[in-house]
Design an enzyme around this catalytic site. Structure first.
Site, short mmCIF file in Angstrom:
data_model
loop_
_atom_site.label_atom_id
_atom_site.label_comp_id
_atom_site.label_asym_id
_atom_site.label_seq_id
_atom_site.Cartn_x
_atom_site.Cartn_y
_atom_site.Cartn_z
N SER A 56 19.63 -17.55 22.80
CA SER A 56 19.21 -18.88 22.36
C SER A 56 19.52 -19.92 23.45
O SER A 56 19.01 -19.82 24.56
CB SER A 56 19.87 -19.21 21.03
OG SER A 56 19.26 -20.32 20.42
N ASP A 96 10.10 -16.95 14.75
CA ASP A 96 11.02 -17.84 15.45
C ASP A 96 10.18 -18.86 16.23
O ASP A 96 9.29 -18.47 16.98
CB ASP A 96 11.87 -17.01 16.42
CG ASP A 96 12.94 -17.82 17.15
OD1 ASP A 96 12.94 -19.06 17.04
OD2 ASP A 96 13.76 -17.20 17.84
N HIS A 147 15.22 -15.96 14.06
CA HIS A 147 16.18 -16.40 15.07
C HIS A 147 17.59 -15.97 14.66
O HIS A 147 17.93 -15.93 13.48
CB HIS A 147 16.11 -17.92 15.23
CG HIS A 147 16.82 -18.41 16.44
ND1 HIS A 147 16.33 -18.24 17.71
CD2 HIS A 147 18.01 -19.06 16.58
CE1 HIS A 147 17.16 -18.77 18.59
NE2 HIS A 147 18.20 -19.27 17.93
#
Length: 307
Positions: free
Chosen positions: A155, A247, A277
């Site tokens: 991320s 996502d 995610h």
């Protein structure tokens, strides 16, 4: 009146159960709360998905430059001199050495390589380039003894990993032999692609992504903060990139993998069709996440030379 489009949702029971369990600790709109509250929720969420440490693995904490906390993970079976530098996610706002401790331990164990996790400074107390500079300084300290390094991150950490790999390439600094980007935020266009299609996806919304970017305050013309905007990706180290279909960040991963391939970089791209995610945390309760994690560990092992 037009009805609101259906929320894009996976069908795998395991990942849906994971999301439901997450919501007991982390609300759907966390960015509306104070920074302190967000961190409290996140810490509780991470603790909920903690896992036993692999047998024989040891940890050692220290500081780089007497300032940046790092944690060294050494598995019982180390089969390479190459090390992994792992950069945690959390929107540049939350996360720590503790939040990704179990993930780092399992990656190190599975890849049979030493791993170093970095506790970079967080926004909004420390805006761009604080986190980037912390990660870059740790990278330089690892490269100083001339042992190869694979940079990895999930991320926001994927953004930082891509950024420091790009900077090292631009500056001609040798020693990075791979990059591993896990559902990375590479600062793609919020008005296009998966940011629109998955705007209300489970676990992370496009609104959340916009909030984290605003808090970070990275200049829009800096390619180390916005790797997708780099004109030339030639010469970057080999990459393993994994994305999640459900996502908003999905097409950042897709697009960067495609651009790396076009630039002649050896890149493996894998997209988890039923994942949302942050699926790394679901690896012990979702078959899809388990499969994705196994492929991730194999991708890391290939880059460090143990596969």
């Amino acid at each position: 009146m037009d009805s609101k489009p259906a929320r894009p949702t996976p069908t795998e029971p395991g990942i849906l159960a994971f999301h439901e369990r997450c919501e007991a600790f982390y609300p759907a709109d966390p960015v509306n709360a104070s920074i302190a509250q967000q961190r409290k929720w996140y810490d509780a969420l991470c603790a909920e998905f903690d896992a036993p440490s692999p047998a024989g693995l040891t940890r050692r904490d220290e500081r780089v430059g007497e300032r940046i906390p790092v944690r060294h993970y050494r598995p019982a079976d180390v089969a390479t001199e190459t090390r992994i530098l792992y950069i945690h996610g959390g929107g540049f706002v939350v996360g720590s050495l503790e939040s990704h401790d179990a993930i780092c331990a399992e990656v190190a164990h599975g890849a049979r390589a030493e791993l170093v996790s970095v506790d970079y400074r967080l926004a909004p107390e420390y805006i761009w380039p604080a986190a980037f500079e912390d990660c870059h300084e740790v990278l330089k300290s690892l490269l100083a003894d001339r042992r190869p390094v694979v940079v990895a991150g999930d991320s926001a950490g994927g953004n930082l990993a891509a950024g420091i790999a790009l900077r090292a390439t631009v500056e001609g600094r040798p020693g990075i032999v791979g990059q591993v980007l896990i559902y990375p935020d590479l600062l793609g266009d919020l008005a296009g692609s998966s940011y629109v299609e998955m705007a209300e996806a489970l676990g992370l919304s496009t609104k959340d992504v916009a909030y984290y970017r605003e808090v970070r305050k990275a200049p829009v013309d800096n390619v180390f903060a916005h790797p997708l905007k780099a004109d030339d990706l030639a010469g970057l180290p080999p990459a393993f990139i994994t994305g999640a279909y459900f996502d908003p960040l999905r097409d950042d991963a897709r697009g960067y993998a495609a651009r790396l391939a076009q630039a002649g970089v050896d890149v493996t791209y894998r997209e988890e069709p039923q994942m949302i995610h942050a699926w790394l945390r679901a690896r012990h309760m979702s078959p899809g996440a388990r499969e994705g994690f196994d492929h991730l560990v194999h991708g890391v092992a290939r880059l460090v030379g143990t596969a």
